[in-house]
Design an enzyme around this catalytic site. Sequence first.
Site, PDB file in Angstrom:
ATOM      1  N   GLU A 172      16.237   4.051   0.318  1.00 37.91           N
ATOM      2  CA  GLU A 172      14.993   5.069   0.164  1.00 37.91           C
ATOM      3  C   GLU A 172      15.624   6.024   0.629  1.00 37.91           C
ATOM      4  OE1 GLU A 172      11.313   4.892   2.950  1.00 37.91           O
ATOM      5  OE2 GLU A 172      11.717   2.940   2.280  1.00 37.91           O
ATOM      6  N   ASP A 202      14.836   4.971  -4.509  1.00 39.12           N
ATOM      7  CA  ASP A 202      13.538   5.398  -5.041  1.00 39.12           C
ATOM      8  C   ASP A 202      13.432   6.289  -6.380  1.00 39.12           C
ATOM      9  OD1 ASP A 202      11.098   7.369  -5.403  1.00 39.12           O
ATOM     10  OD2 ASP A 202       9.956   6.601  -3.375  1.00 39.12           O
ATOM     11  N   HIS A 233      11.838   1.206  -4.070  1.00 38.98           N
ATOM     12  CA  HIS A 233      11.130   1.966  -3.281  1.00 38.98           C
ATOM     13  C   HIS A 233      10.326   2.628  -3.558  1.00 38.98           C
ATOM     14  CE1 HIS A 233       9.086   4.994  -0.532  1.00 38.98           C
ATOM     15  NE2 HIS A 233       9.324   4.106   0.542  1.00 38.98           N
ATOM     16  N   ASP A 240       9.901  -3.531   7.888  1.00 41.83           N
ATOM     17  CA  ASP A 240      10.046  -2.475   7.518  1.00 41.83           C
ATOM     18  C   ASP A 240      10.280  -1.230   8.923  1.00 41.83           C
ATOM     19  OD1 ASP A 240      10.845   0.144   6.655  1.00 41.83           O
ATOM     20  OD2 ASP A 240       9.114   0.197   4.709  1.00 41.83           O
ATOM     21  N   GLU A 300       7.183  -2.372  -4.749  1.00 43.07           N
ATOM     22  CA  GLU A 300       6.467  -2.050  -3.862  1.00 43.07           C
ATOM     23  C   GLU A 300       5.310  -1.483  -4.447  1.00 43.07           C
ATOM     24  OE1 GLU A 300       6.779  -0.182   0.316  1.00 43.07           O
ATOM     25  OE2 GLU A 300       8.039   0.754  -1.285  1.00 43.07           O
ATOM     26  N   LYS A 353       5.399  -2.968   8.716  1.00 38.98           N
ATOM     27  CA  LYS A 353       5.968  -1.617   9.742  1.00 38.98           C
ATOM     28  C   LYS A 353       6.016  -2.198  11.386  1.00 38.98           C
ATOM     29  CE  LYS A 353       5.745   1.090   6.782  1.00 38.98           C
ATOM     30  NZ  LYS A 353       7.429   1.411   6.169  1.00 38.98           N
ATOM     31  N   GLU A 379      13.834  -4.249   6.341  1.00 36.96           N
ATOM     32  CA  GLU A 379      14.213  -2.385   6.385  1.00 36.96           C
ATOM     33  C   GLU A 379      14.421  -1.740   6.710  1.00 36.96           C
ATOM     34  OE1 GLU A 379      11.390   0.074   2.944  1.00 36.96           O
ATOM     35  OE2 GLU A 379      11.313  -1.840   3.351  1.00 36.96           O
TER      36      GLU A 379
END
Length: 378
Positions: free
Chosen positions: A246, A269, A296, A194, A330, A166, A220
Amino acid sequence: MKITRVRTHILEAKLSQPFAYSRAWYDTRTAMLVEIETDVGLTGWGECYGPARMTAAVVNNIVPWLVGEDPLRTDVLWHTIYARLRDHGQKGVVIQGLSGIDIALWDIKGKHFDVPAHQLLGGAARTEVPAYATGLYRRKSGDPLKYLPEEAASYAAEGFRAVKLKVGFGIAEDAAVTRAVREAIGPDVALMVDANHAYDAVAAIRLGRLIEVHDIGWFEEPVPPEDVAGYRAVKGALTIPIAGGECEFTRFGFRDLFASHALDIAQPDTCAAGGLTECKKIADMSEAFGIRYNPHVWGTGIAIAASLQLLAVLPSHTPHSLAPLEPLLEFDRTEHPIRQAILKQPIEHVNGIVRVPDGPGLGIEIDREALARFAVGG
C-alpha cells in the site's frame, strides 16, 4: 470531447470517538476528490489516497496540462503527467494526485461509451466480490481483549467470512489479542493481521511464530516498506503469507518489489499507486510473478467503486480451477461519516459480498449536498 475544468474537493469529518492503529490516533476522517468536467457535459470523479491538502495541491498544479485535452486518451495523459513530474515524484503524493485524476478519466471514458469501466478494462470475470472486514482498531477506553473479540464476532455475524486485526502494539499483547479474536470468530472465518510496519524483522518474526497456530490468512506490512530485505526475512521465516504494497507506487516500484520475491500478496491502493490505468498493469505483472493481488482500500465510496471496477477484471488466485480462490475487497468498517454519504446509492455488502457497480464509468452518482456539507476549502 475536451476537458474544460478540473476541481478538487477537500472533505473532512470529526469522529464520534478516536481510534488507533499501531502508529497514530485518528479523530478525523478526510478525503480528497477530483472532479473533471468536459465540453459535452460528462463529468468524472476520482479520489486521491493520502494527505488531502497535499494531493489537492498536486492536482491543482497539473490542471493546466489537462484542460483542452481529450479525456479518452487515458494512457497518453498518464504518461504525460508522469514524465513531466518524473524528476520530482516517482512515488508518494505526486502519484497519489495522478491516481485521482486517472480514476476520474476512466469514469468519463465509461460514461462516454455507456459501459462500466470494467468493460473497458477487459471485461468482468465476476459481478460480485467477497469482502473482508477491516476494523479492530484500538480505542481510548476498555479492554482490547474484550472489545476486539466482540467486534470481530459482530463482523462474522454480519456474514463476513474474513476479518483483519490491527497489530503492532507489542508482541505479547498482539499475540494475546490474536488468540482472543480467533476464539471469538471460530475456525471458519479467515483472520488476517496488519502491523502497519510497526516492527523490524526480528520482532515481526517473533510475533509471526507466536500466532502461526491461529491460521492467519496473511501478515500485512510486518516491517517498513523500505526494508525489502526485512520482508524477505519475515517471508522466509514464517508459514503465514506476507502482504504489503500500500506504500508502493507504479509498475516500476512493484517491478522491483516483485523481482525481490518479498511478497506473497500485493496490495496496491488504486487511489495511490497510479489509478486504474497503472493498477491494471501492476495486476498483470503480479499475475506474471505468481503473486496474489488484493487491493488496499481506505477511502470513500469513490475509492470503493474504483477498486471494485478493477477487482471485476482480475483473474482468480487459482486460475482455471474448479474451486477458484477469488481476490478480496477490503471493506472498511470503521467510522467514516463521508464514506457512503457522498454517494446517492451507497455501496454495501450482503453477507460479506459486494456487487460490482454496473452503471457507466465507476457506476456511482455523487451527492453534491454531501460534498458541500463536508467541504473545508482548499
